[in-house]
Write a protein that holds these residues in place. Sequence first.
Motif, mmCIF file in Angstrom:
data_model
loop_
_atom_site.group_PDB
_atom_site.id
_atom_site.type_symbol
_atom_site.label_atom_id
_atom_site.label_comp_id
_atom_site.label_asym_id
_atom_site.label_seq_id
_atom_site.Cartn_x
_atom_site.Cartn_y
_atom_site.Cartn_z
ATOM 1 N N MET B 1 39.698 48.159 26.447
ATOM 2 C CA MET B 1 39.778 46.787 26.961
ATOM 3 C C MET B 1 40.808 46.680 28.088
ATOM 4 S SD MET B 1 38.289 43.880 26.213
ATOM 5 C CE MET B 1 38.483 42.128 26.405
ATOM 6 N N SER B 2 41.986 47.355 27.906
ATOM 7 C CA SER B 2 43.036 47.226 28.906
ATOM 8 C C SER B 2 42.709 47.985 30.187
ATOM 9 C CB SER B 2 44.361 47.699 28.325
ATOM 10 O OG SER B 2 44.202 49.037 27.902
ATOM 11 N N ASN B 3 41.700 48.903 30.120
ATOM 12 C CA ASN B 3 41.293 49.615 31.332
ATOM 13 C C ASN B 3 40.343 48.788 32.192
ATOM 14 O OD1 ASN B 3 42.788 51.860 30.710
ATOM 15 N ND2 ASN B 3 41.133 52.787 29.504
ATOM 16 N N THR B 4 39.794 47.738 31.609
ATOM 17 C CA THR B 4 38.867 46.899 32.385
ATOM 18 C C THR B 4 39.653 46.151 33.450
ATOM 19 O OG1 THR B 4 39.153 45.111 30.814
ATOM 20 C CG2 THR B 4 37.255 46.552 30.473
ATOM 21 N N PRO B 5 38.996 45.852 34.592
ATOM 22 C CA PRO B 5 39.713 45.115 35.639
ATOM 23 C C PRO B 5 40.110 43.708 35.183
ATOM 24 C CG PRO B 5 37.528 45.867 36.382
ATOM 25 C CD PRO B 5 37.613 46.144 34.930
ATOM 26 N N ALA B 6 41.080 43.136 35.870
ATOM 27 C CA ALA B 6 41.461 41.741 35.589
ATOM 28 C C ALA B 6 40.267 40.839 35.886
ATOM 29 C CB ALA B 6 42.657 41.340 36.429
ATOM 30 N N PHE B 7 39.597 41.133 36.994
ATOM 31 C CA PHE B 7 38.326 40.446 37.258
ATOM 32 C C PHE B 7 37.455 41.298 38.162
ATOM 33 C CE2 PHE B 7 41.040 38.762 40.679
ATOM 34 C CZ PHE B 7 40.226 38.920 41.794
ATOM 35 N N GLU B 8 36.180 41.092 38.094
ATOM 36 C CA GLU B 8 35.227 41.858 38.895
ATOM 37 C C GLU B 8 34.137 40.908 39.393
ATOM 38 O OE1 GLU B 8 33.634 45.188 36.823
ATOM 39 O OE2 GLU B 8 33.046 46.184 38.687
ATOM 40 N N LEU B 9 34.014 40.813 40.703
ATOM 41 C CA LEU B 9 32.975 39.979 41.312
ATOM 42 C C LEU B 9 31.853 40.905 41.765
ATOM 43 C CD1 LEU B 9 35.661 38.334 43.441
ATOM 44 C CD2 LEU B 9 34.100 36.850 42.222
ATOM 45 N N ASP B 10 30.667 40.653 41.282
ATOM 46 C CA ASP B 10 29.540 41.508 41.650
ATOM 47 C C ASP B 10 28.488 40.670 42.375
ATOM 48 O OD1 ASP B 10 27.602 43.414 41.879
ATOM 49 O OD2 ASP B 10 27.162 43.556 39.732
ATOM 50 N N ASP B 11 28.544 40.716 43.705
ATOM 51 C CA ASP B 11 27.575 39.987 44.540
ATOM 52 C C ASP B 11 27.562 38.488 44.207
ATOM 53 O OD1 ASP B 11 25.924 40.277 46.669
ATOM 54 O OD2 ASP B 11 24.128 40.734 45.512
ATOM 55 N N VAL B 12 28.751 37.922 44.118
ATOM 56 C CA VAL B 12 28.887 36.526 43.679
ATOM 57 C C VAL B 12 28.760 35.560 44.852
ATOM 58 C CG1 VAL B 12 30.611 34.841 42.880
ATOM 59 C CG2 VAL B 12 30.230 36.951 41.593
ATOM 60 N N SER B 13 27.948 34.534 44.669
ATOM 61 C CA SER B 13 27.829 33.452 45.651
ATOM 62 C C SER B 13 27.999 32.127 44.922
ATOM 63 C CB SER B 13 26.463 33.473 46.329
ATOM 64 O OG SER B 13 26.249 34.702 46.978
ATOM 65 N N LYS B 14 28.532 31.143 45.636
ATOM 66 C CA LYS B 14 28.678 29.807 45.061
ATOM 67 C C LYS B 14 28.184 28.782 46.069
ATOM 68 C CE LYS B 14 30.032 26.546 42.274
ATOM 69 N NZ LYS B 14 29.430 26.329 40.961
ATOM 70 N N ARG B 15 27.332 27.916 45.581
ATOM 71 C CA ARG B 15 26.697 26.938 46.463
ATOM 72 C C ARG B 15 27.074 25.523 46.046
ATOM 73 N NH1 ARG B 15 20.271 27.252 47.657
ATOM 74 N NH2 ARG B 15 20.072 25.292 48.752
ATOM 75 N N TYR B 16 27.466 24.689 47.012
ATOM 76 C CA TYR B 16 27.666 23.251 46.782
ATOM 77 C C TYR B 16 26.640 22.517 47.633
ATOM 78 C CZ TYR B 16 32.139 24.317 44.555
ATOM 79 O OH TYR B 16 33.108 24.792 43.717
ATOM 80 N N GLY B 17 25.597 22.009 47.024
ATOM 81 C CA GLY B 17 24.528 21.368 47.799
ATOM 82 C C GLY B 17 23.918 22.378 48.739
ATOM 83 N N PRO B 18 23.815 22.036 50.038
ATOM 84 C CA PRO B 18 23.193 22.981 50.971
ATOM 85 C C PRO B 18 24.165 24.056 51.477
ATOM 86 C CG PRO B 18 23.695 20.923 52.083
ATOM 87 C CD PRO B 18 24.134 20.752 50.670
ATOM 88 N N ARG B 19 25.464 23.911 51.154
ATOM 89 C CA ARG B 19 26.475 24.792 51.747
ATOM 90 C C ARG B 19 26.884 25.911 50.774
ATOM 91 N NH1 ARG B 19 31.975 25.441 52.626
ATOM 92 N NH2 ARG B 19 32.493 24.182 50.808
ATOM 93 N N TRP B 20 26.969 27.119 51.310
ATOM 94 C CA TRP B 20 27.439 28.251 50.509
ATOM 95 C C TRP B 20 28.943 28.369 50.701
ATOM 96 C CZ3 TRP B 20 24.498 30.709 47.017
ATOM 97 C CH2 TRP B 20 23.105 30.548 47.108
ATOM 98 N N ALA B 21 29.712 28.086 49.644
ATOM 99 C CA ALA B 21 31.171 28.178 49.729
ATOM 100 C C ALA B 21 31.624 29.638 49.627
ATOM 101 C CB ALA B 21 31.814 27.355 48.625
ATOM 102 N N LEU B 22 30.898 30.430 48.854
ATOM 103 C CA LEU B 22 31.140 31.876 48.772
ATOM 104 C C LEU B 22 29.801 32.579 48.924
ATOM 105 C CD1 LEU B 22 33.595 32.369 45.756
ATOM 106 C CD2 LEU B 22 34.131 32.627 48.177
ATOM 107 N N ALA B 23 29.779 33.673 49.663
ATOM 108 C CA ALA B 23 28.501 34.350 49.905
ATOM 109 C C ALA B 23 28.626 35.847 49.623
ATOM 110 C CB ALA B 23 28.048 34.111 51.337
ATOM 111 N N ARG B 24 27.911 36.304 48.632
ATOM 112 C CA ARG B 24 27.750 37.725 48.303
ATOM 113 C C ARG B 24 29.084 38.467 48.271
ATOM 114 N NH1 ARG B 24 22.213 40.256 50.058
ATOM 115 N NH2 ARG B 24 22.753 41.197 48.064
#
Lengths: 228, 216
Positions: B1-24
Amino acid sequence: MSVGIFKGTWLVLKKDLLIEWRTRARLNALVFFAFATLLLFTFALGPDMEVLTKNAGGYLWLALLFASVLCLGESFRVESENQALDGLRLLPTEPRAIFLGKALGNTILLFSLGLLLIPITIAVYDVKMVGSLWHLILVLLLGCLAISAPGTVYAAIASNARARDVLLPLLLFPVLIPALLASVKASKVIIEGDLMNNLNDWLTLLAGFNTIYWALGFILFPRIIEDD
Amino acid sequence: MSNTPAFELDDVSKRYGPRWALARLSFSLPRGASLLLTGHNGSGKSTLLRMLATASFPSVGKLTILGQDCRAGREALRHQVGLLSHASFHYEDLSAEQNLTLVAQLLGKPLSAVPLLLEKVGLKARSDSPVRQFSAGMRKRLAIARILLKAPALALFDEPFGELDPVGITQMEGLIRELKQTGSTVVLATHLIEQGIGLTDRRLHLAEGRAIEATP
């Protein structure tokens, strides 16, 4: 880990009551608003005391219903400031505990308001109550519970909208019609006398709608406040 | 468990309405590391921090935080992640002490920690005053006390130096160093890049929701 739903509910309720106690803004505004509404009915309907007395239960519930919009809206305004609701979610607090705590807080406030309005209604509309005051208080409690559960859900939805003050009554009033009807009818039966033995039917209907409203709120609220 | 990263983003996108706040966005941060998040206004820094705090979730892609899926493990994660945001999360009509007491009770922490923390962030003398009467800097100090109460494994700071006076900035730097020393993973988003570089060992630069530069 999490404090659990019961303790969470108690802490959210205690927090809401503490905020109310420290400001007293909401209760003061509600009392004056509801009192003014009761008086306005007498001006609008003229000096026919018989009509006013006959429909006193209905006026009491309309005053409570209009005041509830202020009460419910205000209960989520404090959560919007500084994104306090996000803060509660991220602690974390069980979303159902937030629902129960806030809905019970709104119930207590509306019930207190109702207790103040009963003697005012009796005095203003010259009501000679035939039934028991305790029955009227029971109807008041059930009616306030019925307003608070869906009211808390819709206030949470409306709190993020631009036209929140308009949206809340638009969403809430249609849902409340059956419970409001049962509350008005039960109050009328208590005030005028239960000749047809109808009171229990209206109380059962009110209890039934309360079960539906609170169960739906309990199930749906987490989906409303979580950004999935 | 302690070897796992603190966080890992895998191709993450976030959309608010028509706008992409985060892309891939794909990125991972080891546990115990510290990350400086930079980028212009609207580049997606706050969106990323809110997702890491489980306040919101990716529209597309997979986000794993402290070894758990961000959605499925949200309740457990919220105990381990602390966010210092633009919003202070406090109730305006409650006092500083009442706000912190509520947090301590909901976290199941001892109430004896509350006065100690208020003293630590320099709010002891104003602990009974409603937050409504606080300056922006005092609100930020109260938000710091909230983070300290939580003692998170992943501490997220969104513009932590804003509204603070020089003494407050020094205190904030001390707090971030203290959290790092206790093994917390720290993510810091700030426009004060020099200050941020001194406190972190990695950097991720965002522009229009995309990772432009990731420095190990």
